[in-house]
Design an enzyme around this catalytic site. Structure first.
Site, PDB file in Angstrom:
ATOM      1  CG  ASP A  79      58.942  52.375 -23.962  1.00 50.01           C
ATOM      2  OD1 ASP A  79      60.202  51.866 -23.835  1.00 50.01           O
ATOM      3  OD2 ASP A  79      59.004  53.422 -24.452  1.00 50.01           O
TER       4      ASP A  79
ATOM      5  CB  ALA B 131      67.944  41.250 -32.689  1.00 51.79           C
TER       6      ALA B 131
END
Length: 488
Positions: A278, A205
């Site tokens: 990840d 974001a």
């Protein structure tokens, strides 16, 4: 969107994915706090144990391995003990093929987190920005070129530590394009055009806000940011991760993602967000390597992130854990398929706003038999989303007599919701579903071919709205009445 619908995570087992980026070592120091230091107003952490694991781009590779893929890791390490630990022990433990270059004078990046009672108290970073000269850049690009055969995807894991310079990114994009290998980018640069040509980019974001200026806390802002990143950045699709607000997916070149789609977070409990990004990009890259559409791969990545944040430390998610999470969500999705009143109407409107055609069929479906399944499958093939309206118990009694239904409306709804061809189940109490059809305004009205179109309730309403009526051939030899008669 159902994560993993029609896909077993074993479907990507053995897929080779190359990860290029900033390789790090993550150190977690665990202890407990019993007092405040007399030297200053700080807690004293009494050491219990420590854990060392791969971090940064190496954690992406670690997640790919734990999910069943075959990772190839390319990056730069220092000439130090931490680099020896990574190449000598950790890569082997996690089953990663390392193609790591050593660079004197550049320390291996180490992040040390001090943890007590499940909470991080402090993080210490030892790092130095890498200056990537032409020689080192060419050697890294050479490693990618040497490993390109058989790759299902390339991941650019950018932690802004210097490995992924614009020149190296451009070189890798050219290599990938020549060999037809999709590139997945976890970005850090404000200028998204650096990643031009990528199959998908996964900003969070804050990164999307910095790159576009749009407030991604709202669905509208997230949609606008995703569109701008695609258009101005020159990437094919965007998966915007929004933390507790889930994901926004925009893949204009694909049917499932041509309209921005928002999916809620899969996390039920959050203990540690370290490395969750990840996990997302590792899962996404494996999905793409396996040939999944972006939207489906992103839904799997969302589910994997939900598993990751429920763990402590820089977590790797295992294929079995993701499969279990998908199973649990599938059970929940079946329950969530049964909607009534305004909730059913709202869901139909959302699908239609996404550009999906909504089909409608109805019946008692008292004892579901193979004939019903065949009809439902054919009905689903005639639309993008299928709504099945069930007569309530009271309605069935009026139509079939006092001995019916055999199963209650609750039982019938649960059975219907478990059928893969069905996307939404709702009930109606009237003798006909005319009021429900008027409220839902489906695009396709579906009925058995034992009816004529002029006999189908609601046909005129749907056709006046530009929809169509589809008659499905009835499977011979199957009847609820005959099943009940044989049972008696």
């Amino acid at each position: 969107m159902q994560a993993g619908k029609g896909f077993d995570v074993g479907g990507w087992r053995g897929r080779r994915v190359l990860v290029l980026g900033d390789v790090m070592l993550d150190r977690f120091v665990y202890g407990h706090v019993e007092r405040i230091s007399p030297e200053g107003p700080i807690p004293v952490l009494r050491f219990d144990n420590e854990k060392l694991m791969l971090g940064g781009a190496a954690n992406v590779a670690r997640n790919i391995a734990s999910l069943g893929g075959v990772p190839v890791l390319v990056g730069v390490l220092g000439e130090d003990a931490e680099a020896d630990l990574i190449t000598g022990t950790l890569l082997g433990e996690d089953g990663i093929e390392g193609r790591l270059l050593r660079h004197g004078g550049h320390p291996t990046t180490v992040k040390t987190r001090f943890v007590a009672a499940g909470q991080q108290m402090l993080r210490l970073d030892v790092e130095k920005m890498l200056v990537l000269d032409a020689g080192l850049r060419d050697r890294l690009a050479g490693q990618v070129e040497e490993a390109i055969e058989g790759l299902g995807a390339i991941v650019l894991s950018d932690y802004a530590k210097g490995v992924l310079s614009p020149e190296l990114v451009s070189a890798v994009m050219a290599i990938a394009a020549r060999h037809g290998v999709p590139v997945v980018v976890d970005p850090k640069r404000v200028d998204a055009s650096v990643y031009r040509g990528a199959r998908v980019m996964t900003p969070n974001a804050l990164e999307a806000l910095q790159a576009t200026g749009f407030d991604t806390s709202t669905d509208e802002g997230a949609e606008a940011a995703a569109r701008m990143l695609c258009e101005k950045g020159g990437v094919q699709s965007v998966v915007l991760t929004r933390g507790a607000q889930g994901m926004t997916i925009y893949a204009p070149g694909e049917e499932e993602g041509s309209v921005p789609v928002h999916i809620p977070t899969a996390a039920s409990e959050v203990f540690d967000v370290s490395g969750a990004g990840d996990t997302v990009i590792a899962t996404l890259s494996l999905g793409i390597a396996a040939g999944l559409p972006i939207a489906r791969a992103a839904a799997l990545a969302n589910a994997a992130a939900g598993v990751a944040v429920a763990k402590l430390g820089t977590a790797a998610v295992h294929a079995s854990e993701l499969q279990r999470a998908l199973f649990d969500r599938s059970v929940s999705d079946q329950e969530n398929k049964v909607l009534g009143g305004d909730d059913a109407i709202a869901q139909v409107r959302r699908w239609q706003a996404e550009g999906r055609s909504v089909g409608f069929t109805n019946g008692c479906f008292d004892l579901v038999h193979p004939g019903h399944i065949a009809i439902l499958q054919k009905a689903r093939a005639a639309c993008d989303r299928l709504v099945v309206a069930l007569n309530t118990d009271a309605s069935v009694k009026r139509l079939k007599g006092p001995s019916r239904p055999v199963q209650t409306e609750t039982a019938r709804a649960i059975v219907m919701a478990s059928i893969g061809a069905v996307d939404l189940v709702t009930l109606f109490d009237e003798d006909t579903p005319i009021d429900l059809i008027e409220a839902l305004r489906p695009d396709v009205l579906i009925k058995g071919a034992d009816y004529r179109i002029d006999q189908v309730v609601g046909a005129d309403i749907v056709r006046q709205q530009g929809g169509r009526v589809v008659l499905i051939p009835i499977e011979e030899g199957h009847s609820t009445t005959s099943i009940i008669a044989r049972a008696g």
